[in-house]
Design a protein around this motif. Structure first.
Motif, PDB file in Angstrom:
ATOM      1  N   ALA A  98       0.822  -1.204   0.000  1.00  0.00           N
ATOM      2  CA  ALA A  98       0.000   0.000   0.000  1.00  0.00           C
ATOM      3  C   ALA A  98       0.852   1.248   0.000  1.00  0.00           C
ATOM      4  N   ASP A  99       0.429   2.217  -0.797  1.00  0.00           N
ATOM      5  CA  ASP A  99       1.079   3.521  -0.821  1.00  0.00           C
ATOM      6  C   ASP A  99      -0.006   4.586  -0.655  1.00  0.00           C
ATOM      7  N   LEU A 100       0.242   5.533   0.230  1.00  0.00           N
ATOM      8  CA  LEU A 100      -0.779   6.508   0.585  1.00  0.00           C
ATOM      9  C   LEU A 100      -1.154   7.393  -0.596  1.00  0.00           C
ATOM     10  N   TYR A 101      -2.428   7.436  -0.905  1.00  0.00           N
ATOM     11  CA  TYR A 101      -3.095   8.357  -1.841  1.00  0.00           C
ATOM     12  C   TYR A 101      -2.977   8.010  -3.326  1.00  0.00           C
ATOM     13  N   SER A 102      -1.828   7.523  -3.787  1.00  0.00           N
ATOM     14  CA  SER A 102      -1.725   7.282  -5.228  1.00  0.00           C
ATOM     15  C   SER A 102      -0.648   6.260  -5.543  1.00  0.00           C
ATOM     16  N   CYS A 103      -0.759   5.685  -6.738  1.00  0.00           N
ATOM     17  CA  CYS A 103       0.285   4.779  -7.203  1.00  0.00           C
ATOM     18  C   CYS A 103       1.575   5.570  -7.386  1.00  0.00           C
ATOM     19  N   PRO A 104       2.677   5.031  -6.922  1.00  0.00           N
ATOM     20  CA  PRO A 104       3.950   5.719  -7.125  1.00  0.00           C
ATOM     21  C   PRO A 104       4.263   5.859  -8.615  1.00  0.00           C
ATOM     22  N   THR A 105       5.046   6.862  -8.939  1.00  0.00           N
ATOM     23  CA  THR A 105       5.457   7.017 -10.337  1.00  0.00           C
ATOM     24  C   THR A 105       6.153   5.750 -10.833  1.00  0.00           C
ATOM     25  N   THR A 106       7.012   5.212 -10.002  1.00  0.00           N
ATOM     26  CA  THR A 106       7.654   3.931 -10.294  1.00  0.00           C
ATOM     27  C   THR A 106       6.906   2.860  -9.512  1.00  0.00           C
ATOM     28  N   TYR A 107       5.724   2.513 -10.008  1.00  0.00           N
ATOM     29  CA  TYR A 107       4.805   1.661  -9.254  1.00  0.00           C
ATOM     30  C   TYR A 107       5.277   0.227  -9.105  1.00  0.00           C
ATOM     31  N   ASP A 108       6.294  -0.144  -9.888  1.00  0.00           N
ATOM     32  CA  ASP A 108       6.783  -1.521  -9.802  1.00  0.00           C
ATOM     33  C   ASP A 108       8.014  -1.638  -8.910  1.00  0.00           C
ATOM     34  N   ARG A 109       8.343  -0.560  -8.190  1.00  0.00           N
ATOM     35  CA  ARG A 109       9.474  -0.589  -7.272  1.00  0.00           C
ATOM     36  C   ARG A 109       9.005  -0.860  -5.857  1.00  0.00           C
ATOM     37  N   PRO A 110       9.475  -1.928  -5.231  1.00  0.00           N
ATOM     38  CA  PRO A 110       9.037  -2.242  -3.861  1.00  0.00           C
ATOM     39  C   PRO A 110       9.309  -1.118  -2.863  1.00  0.00           C
ATOM     40  N   ASP A 111      10.410  -0.398  -3.032  1.00  0.00           N
ATOM     41  CA  ASP A 111      10.812   0.623  -2.062  1.00  0.00           C
ATOM     42  C   ASP A 111       9.812   1.769  -1.962  1.00  0.00           C
ATOM     43  N   ASP A 112       8.947   1.902  -2.947  1.00  0.00           N
ATOM     44  CA  ASP A 112       8.033   3.040  -2.977  1.00  0.00           C
ATOM     45  C   ASP A 112       6.734   2.798  -2.219  1.00  0.00           C
ATOM     46  N   TYR A 113       6.600   1.647  -1.586  1.00  0.00           N
ATOM     47  CA  TYR A 113       5.383   1.321  -0.851  1.00  0.00           C
ATOM     48  C   TYR A 113       5.644   1.325   0.646  1.00  0.00           C
ATOM     49  N   ASP A 114       4.623   1.662   1.399  1.00  0.00           N
ATOM     50  CA  ASP A 114       4.784   1.847   2.839  1.00  0.00           C
ATOM     51  C   ASP A 114       4.431   0.613   3.657  1.00  0.00           C
ATOM     52  N   TYR A 115       3.455  -0.155   3.211  1.00  0.00           N
ATOM     53  CA  TYR A 115       2.974  -1.299   3.987  1.00  0.00           C
ATOM     54  C   TYR A 115       2.895  -2.530   3.094  1.00  0.00           C
ATOM     55  N   TRP A 116       3.150  -3.671   3.720  1.00  0.00           N
ATOM     56  CA  TRP A 116       3.185  -4.943   2.992  1.00  0.00           C
ATOM     57  C   TRP A 116       2.415  -6.012   3.735  1.00  0.00           C
ATOM     58  N   GLY A 117       1.829  -6.922   2.951  1.00  0.00           N
ATOM     59  CA  GLY A 117       1.276  -8.121   3.532  1.00  0.00           C
ATOM     60  C   GLY A 117       2.339  -9.183   3.675  1.00  0.00           C
ATOM     61  N   GLN A 118       1.940 -10.337   4.195  1.00  0.00           N
ATOM     62  CA  GLN A 118       2.901 -11.411   4.475  1.00  0.00           C
ATOM     63  C   GLN A 118       3.122 -12.319   3.274  1.00  0.00           C
ATOM     64  N   GLY A 119       2.267 -12.188   2.266  1.00  0.00           N
ATOM     65  CA  GLY A 119       2.429 -12.978   1.057  1.00  0.00           C
ATOM     66  C   GLY A 119       1.568 -14.228   1.044  1.00  0.00           C
ATOM     67  N   THR A 120       1.271 -14.682  -0.152  1.00  0.00           N
ATOM     68  CA  THR A 120       0.551 -15.940  -0.344  1.00  0.00           C
ATOM     69  C   THR A 120       1.220 -16.678  -1.505  1.00  0.00           C
ATOM     70  N   GLN A 121       1.354 -17.972  -1.356  1.00  0.00           N
ATOM     71  CA  GLN A 121       2.112 -18.749  -2.333  1.00  0.00           C
ATOM     72  C   GLN A 121       1.218 -19.211  -3.477  1.00  0.00           C
TER      73      GLN A 121
END
Length: 126
Positions: A98-121
């Motif tokens: 999740a990233d607050l308010y809008s998709c980051p300009t580089t939306y495919d970069r993990p570093d640009d997101y603030d919160y993460w889930g634990q993942g599902t396989q």
């Protein structure tokens, strides 16, 4: 603090479909754009898609365009990734972020997101 929980992964045959869900712990998901990522063993985390807070703008990387569809239901605090025509190379752990308010300009970069889930396989195999 936003907590995200993914679900819906599993084993599917090539050509099959799965729908992943990303559910937020509170009713503030509507403030966040949601990105989808995956990480295969031994590989870097790969960005797949980002959906805007209202759902009216959805971005996809070329590798999943036409096969994967992102959506969201803010009333249910949940975002989805519908995956069709799955291939063995789609096998990975899938994450929402999740990233607050809008998709980051580089939306495919993990570093640009603030919160993460634990993942599902997700495993695609015959």
């Amino acid at each position: 603090q936003l907590q995200l929980v993914e679900s819906g992964g599993g084993l599917v045959k090539p050509g099959g479909s799965l729908r992943l869900s990303c559910t937020a712990s509170s009713n503030i998901l509507r403030r966040y754009a949601i990105g989808w990522f995956r990480q295969a063993p031994g590989k870097e985390r790969e960005g797949l898609s980002c959906i805007s807070v209202s759902g009216d703008r959805i971005l996809y990387v070329d590798s999943v365009k036409g096969r994967f569809t992102a959506s969201r239901d803010n009333a249910k605090n949940t975002a989805y990734l519908q995956m069709n025509s799955l291939k063995p190379e789609d096998t990975a752990d899938y994450y929402c972020a999740a990233d607050l308010y809008s998709c980051p300009t580089t939306y495919d970069r993990p570093d640009d997101y603030d919160y993460w889930g634990q993942g599902t396989q997700v495993t695609v195999s015959s």
